[in-house]
Scaffold this motif. Structure first.
Motif, mmCIF file in Angstrom:
data_model
loop_
_atom_site.group_PDB
_atom_site.id
_atom_site.type_symbol
_atom_site.label_atom_id
_atom_site.label_comp_id
_atom_site.label_asym_id
_atom_site.label_seq_id
_atom_site.Cartn_x
_atom_site.Cartn_y
_atom_site.Cartn_z
ATOM 1 N N LEU A 1 0.808 -1.205 0.000
ATOM 2 C CA LEU A 1 0.000 0.000 0.000
ATOM 3 C C LEU A 1 0.846 1.261 0.000
ATOM 4 C CD1 LEU A 1 -2.793 -1.079 2.496
ATOM 5 C CD2 LEU A 1 -2.922 -0.963 0.005
ATOM 6 N N ASP A 2 2.144 1.113 0.238
ATOM 7 C CA ASP A 2 2.999 2.291 0.243
ATOM 8 C C ASP A 2 3.637 2.550 -1.113
ATOM 9 O OD1 ASP A 2 4.865 0.294 0.146
ATOM 10 O OD2 ASP A 2 5.894 0.835 1.993
ATOM 11 N N GLY A 3 3.174 1.862 -2.165
ATOM 12 C CA GLY A 3 3.658 2.117 -3.512
ATOM 13 C C GLY A 3 4.828 1.261 -3.946
ATOM 14 N N ARG A 4 5.249 0.326 -3.118
ATOM 15 C CA ARG A 4 6.355 -0.561 -3.488
ATOM 16 C C ARG A 4 5.866 -1.677 -4.409
ATOM 17 N NH1 ARG A 4 8.186 -3.845 0.328
ATOM 18 N NH2 ARG A 4 6.296 -3.624 1.524
ATOM 19 N N ILE A 5 6.719 -2.085 -5.321
ATOM 20 C CA ILE A 5 6.434 -3.267 -6.128
ATOM 21 C C ILE A 5 6.840 -4.471 -5.298
ATOM 22 C CG2 ILE A 5 7.046 -4.567 -8.189
ATOM 23 C CD1 ILE A 5 7.482 -1.875 -9.594
ATOM 24 N N VAL A 6 5.896 -5.319 -4.994
ATOM 25 C CA VAL A 6 6.141 -6.472 -4.148
ATOM 26 C C VAL A 6 6.607 -7.667 -4.977
ATOM 27 C CG1 VAL A 6 5.073 -8.087 -2.517
ATOM 28 C CG2 VAL A 6 4.468 -5.664 -2.458
ATOM 29 N N ARG A 7 5.992 -7.835 -6.153
ATOM 30 C CA ARG A 7 6.315 -8.981 -6.998
ATOM 31 C C ARG A 7 5.948 -8.646 -8.430
ATOM 32 N NH1 ARG A 7 3.989 -14.877 -5.402
ATOM 33 N NH2 ARG A 7 5.483 -16.110 -6.589
ATOM 34 N N SER A 8 6.717 -9.130 -9.378
ATOM 35 C CA SER A 8 6.376 -8.920 -10.778
ATOM 36 C C SER A 8 6.534 -10.240 -11.531
ATOM 37 C CB SER A 8 7.243 -7.823 -11.404
ATOM 38 O OG SER A 8 8.594 -8.213 -11.414
ATOM 39 N N PHE A 9 5.824 -10.320 -12.655
ATOM 40 C CA PHE A 9 5.816 -11.533 -13.464
ATOM 41 C C PHE A 9 6.056 -11.152 -14.916
ATOM 42 C CE2 PHE A 9 3.025 -11.950 -9.851
ATOM 43 C CZ PHE A 9 3.484 -13.112 -9.253
ATOM 44 N N GLY A 10 7.014 -11.784 -15.544
ATOM 45 C CA GLY A 10 7.304 -11.514 -16.938
ATOM 46 C C GLY A 10 8.555 -10.671 -17.097
ATOM 47 N N THR A 11 9.151 -10.770 -18.267
ATOM 48 C CA THR A 11 10.396 -10.063 -18.559
ATOM 49 C C THR A 11 10.195 -8.584 -18.843
ATOM 50 O OG1 THR A 11 10.225 -10.500 -20.926
ATOM 51 C CG2 THR A 11 11.404 -12.146 -19.584
ATOM 52 N N GLY A 12 8.981 -8.222 -19.243
ATOM 53 C CA GLY A 12 8.729 -6.841 -19.646
ATOM 54 C C GLY A 12 8.866 -6.661 -21.143
ATOM 55 N N HIS A 13 9.312 -7.674 -21.836
ATOM 56 C CA HIS A 13 9.423 -7.647 -23.294
ATOM 57 C C HIS A 13 8.267 -8.438 -23.893
ATOM 58 C CE1 HIS A 13 13.354 -5.867 -22.912
ATOM 59 N NE2 HIS A 13 13.672 -6.816 -22.057
ATOM 60 N N PRO A 14 7.608 -7.920 -24.930
ATOM 61 C CA PRO A 14 6.460 -8.627 -25.498
ATOM 62 C C PRO A 14 6.869 -9.927 -26.186
ATOM 63 C CG PRO A 14 7.008 -6.712 -26.831
ATOM 64 C CD PRO A 14 7.883 -6.672 -25.630
ATOM 65 N N ASP A 15 6.307 -11.032 -25.708
ATOM 66 C CA ASP A 15 6.577 -12.339 -26.288
ATOM 67 C C ASP A 15 5.532 -13.314 -25.758
ATOM 68 O OD1 ASP A 15 7.826 -14.356 -27.737
ATOM 69 O OD2 ASP A 15 9.828 -13.881 -26.976
ATOM 70 N N PHE A 16 5.660 -14.559 -26.124
ATOM 71 C CA PHE A 16 4.719 -15.602 -25.718
ATOM 72 C C PHE A 16 5.518 -16.758 -25.129
ATOM 73 C CE2 PHE A 16 1.030 -18.455 -27.424
ATOM 74 C CZ PHE A 16 0.466 -18.503 -26.164
ATOM 75 N N LEU A 17 5.956 -16.569 -23.870
ATOM 76 C CA LEU A 17 6.813 -17.550 -23.218
ATOM 77 C C LEU A 17 6.246 -17.953 -21.867
ATOM 78 C CD1 LEU A 17 10.274 -15.847 -23.845
ATOM 79 C CD2 LEU A 17 9.340 -17.827 -25.062
ATOM 80 N N ASP A 18 6.127 -19.256 -21.642
ATOM 81 C CA ASP A 18 5.793 -19.793 -20.331
ATOM 82 C C ASP A 18 7.083 -20.006 -19.563
ATOM 83 O OD1 ASP A 18 3.122 -19.858 -21.036
ATOM 84 O OD2 ASP A 18 3.047 -22.015 -21.367
ATOM 85 N N GLY A 19 6.972 -20.151 -18.239
ATOM 86 C CA GLY A 19 8.143 -20.456 -17.429
ATOM 87 C C GLY A 19 8.159 -19.694 -16.130
ATOM 88 N N PRO A 20 9.329 -19.662 -15.481
ATOM 89 C CA PRO A 20 9.460 -18.935 -14.216
ATOM 90 C C PRO A 20 9.121 -17.453 -14.385
ATOM 91 C CG PRO A 20 11.384 -20.307 -14.628
ATOM 92 C CD PRO A 20 10.560 -20.322 -15.881
ATOM 93 N N ALA A 21 8.773 -16.815 -13.284
ATOM 94 C CA ALA A 21 8.323 -15.414 -13.305
ATOM 95 C C ALA A 21 9.271 -14.490 -14.039
ATOM 96 C CB ALA A 21 8.109 -14.910 -11.879
ATOM 97 N N ASP A 22 10.575 -14.703 -13.899
ATOM 98 C CA ASP A 22 11.541 -13.797 -14.514
ATOM 99 C C ASP A 22 11.893 -14.164 -15.957
ATOM 100 O OD1 ASP A 22 12.896 -16.089 -13.790
ATOM 101 O OD2 ASP A 22 14.662 -15.035 -13.044
ATOM 102 N N GLU A 23 11.331 -15.259 -16.483
ATOM 103 C CA GLU A 23 11.583 -15.678 -17.859
ATOM 104 C C GLU A 23 10.340 -15.640 -18.735
ATOM 105 O OE1 GLU A 23 13.498 -19.477 -17.918
ATOM 106 O OE2 GLU A 23 14.934 -18.897 -16.368
ATOM 107 N N ALA A 24 9.177 -15.667 -18.128
ATOM 108 C CA ALA A 24 7.920 -15.671 -18.875
ATOM 109 C C ALA A 24 7.688 -14.313 -19.541
ATOM 110 C CB ALA A 24 6.751 -15.993 -17.948
ATOM 111 N N ALA A 25 6.844 -14.318 -20.564
ATOM 112 C CA ALA A 25 6.550 -13.051 -21.254
ATOM 113 C C ALA A 25 5.112 -13.034 -21.723
ATOM 114 C CB ALA A 25 7.503 -12.861 -22.434
ATOM 115 N N PHE A 26 4.552 -11.839 -21.730
ATOM 116 C CA PHE A 26 3.180 -11.583 -22.172
ATOM 117 C C PHE A 26 3.224 -10.577 -23.320
ATOM 118 C CE2 PHE A 26 3.186 -12.543 -17.669
ATOM 119 C CZ PHE A 26 2.135 -13.437 -17.524
ATOM 120 N N ARG A 27 2.125 -10.482 -24.044
ATOM 121 C CA ARG A 27 1.997 -9.463 -25.094
ATOM 122 C C ARG A 27 0.620 -8.812 -24.919
ATOM 123 N NH1 ARG A 27 3.758 -11.978 -29.454
ATOM 124 N NH2 ARG A 27 5.708 -10.842 -29.508
ATOM 125 N N ARG A 28 0.612 -7.599 -24.449
ATOM 126 C CA ARG A 28 -0.597 -6.815 -24.187
ATOM 127 C C ARG A 28 -1.575 -7.518 -23.235
ATOM 128 N NH1 ARG A 28 -0.152 -6.159 -29.667
ATOM 129 N NH2 ARG A 28 -2.106 -7.202 -30.086
#
Length: 181
Positions: A1-28
């Motif tokens: 609630l204080d504006g911190r990012i607690v957890r994120s999922f995906g590389t941040g690059h648009p793609d279609f990859l399953d896997g661990p949170a830091d390797e997976a990718a979404f597109r829109r």
């Protein structure tokens, strides 16, 4: 609630990859829903329904192959062979995921335990028509919300809010008068 990012999922690059949170990718990714120790994602750019396991952080594809197309009702044998067309909304219970397919102008239900996909409502025509199941018409349904035994949809192209009674499949317009009005 204080504006911190607690957890994120995906590389941040648009793609279609399953896997661990830091390797997976979404597109829109367009919508999310929580349920069953997971977050379900309407990954509109990949025409897919994705699931994030909250314990492990792993991302996997439940439905979708990356290309738009009309889904087929029935048992899903290979999730990556199932086509979806612009999933713009998602809602979940403990055992079901509801998907708004804007490109098909329909609402679908995916039974997680049985692995079955079923059209809940929508003829596929771009219109605002009430009715039961496939007799009703939507115009790019998007945001979904579940309240008791009703599924509510923001019907984007119709500038409307629609209600689907889960017991009998009847669709009613609560607000709105039709496309672009």
């Amino acid at each position: 609630l204080d504006g911190r990012i607690v957890r994120s999922f995906g590389t941040g690059h648009p793609d279609f990859l399953d896997g661990p949170a830091d390797e997976a990718a979404f597109r829109r990714p367009r919508a999310v829903a929580a349920g069953r120790e997971a977050v379900f994602v309407a990954d509109s750019g990949n025409h897919a329904l994705r699931m994030i396991d909250l314990k492990s952080g792993a991302v996997r594809t439940l439905l979708g192959q990356g290309q738009p197309g009309a889904p087929r009702e029935g048992k899903v044998e290979d999730p990556r062979e199932t086509r979806l067309h612009q999933p713009w909304g998602v809602a979940a219970t403990a055992d079901q995921v509801f998907i708004a397919l804007a490109g098909e102008h329909q609402l679908w239900r995916y039974d997680l335990a049985a692995g079955r996909l079923q059209r809940l409502a929508g003829s596929g025509r771009f219109a605002l028509e009430d009715g039961v199941g496939a007799e009703a018409s939507f115009a790019q349904p998007s945001g979904l919300a579940l309240v008791h035994q009703s599924l509510y949809s923001a019907d984007s192209g119709a500038s409307a809010i629609r209600q689907v009674q889960l017991g009998n499949g009847s669709v009613n317009t609560l607000l709105g008068q039709g496309p672009w009005t």
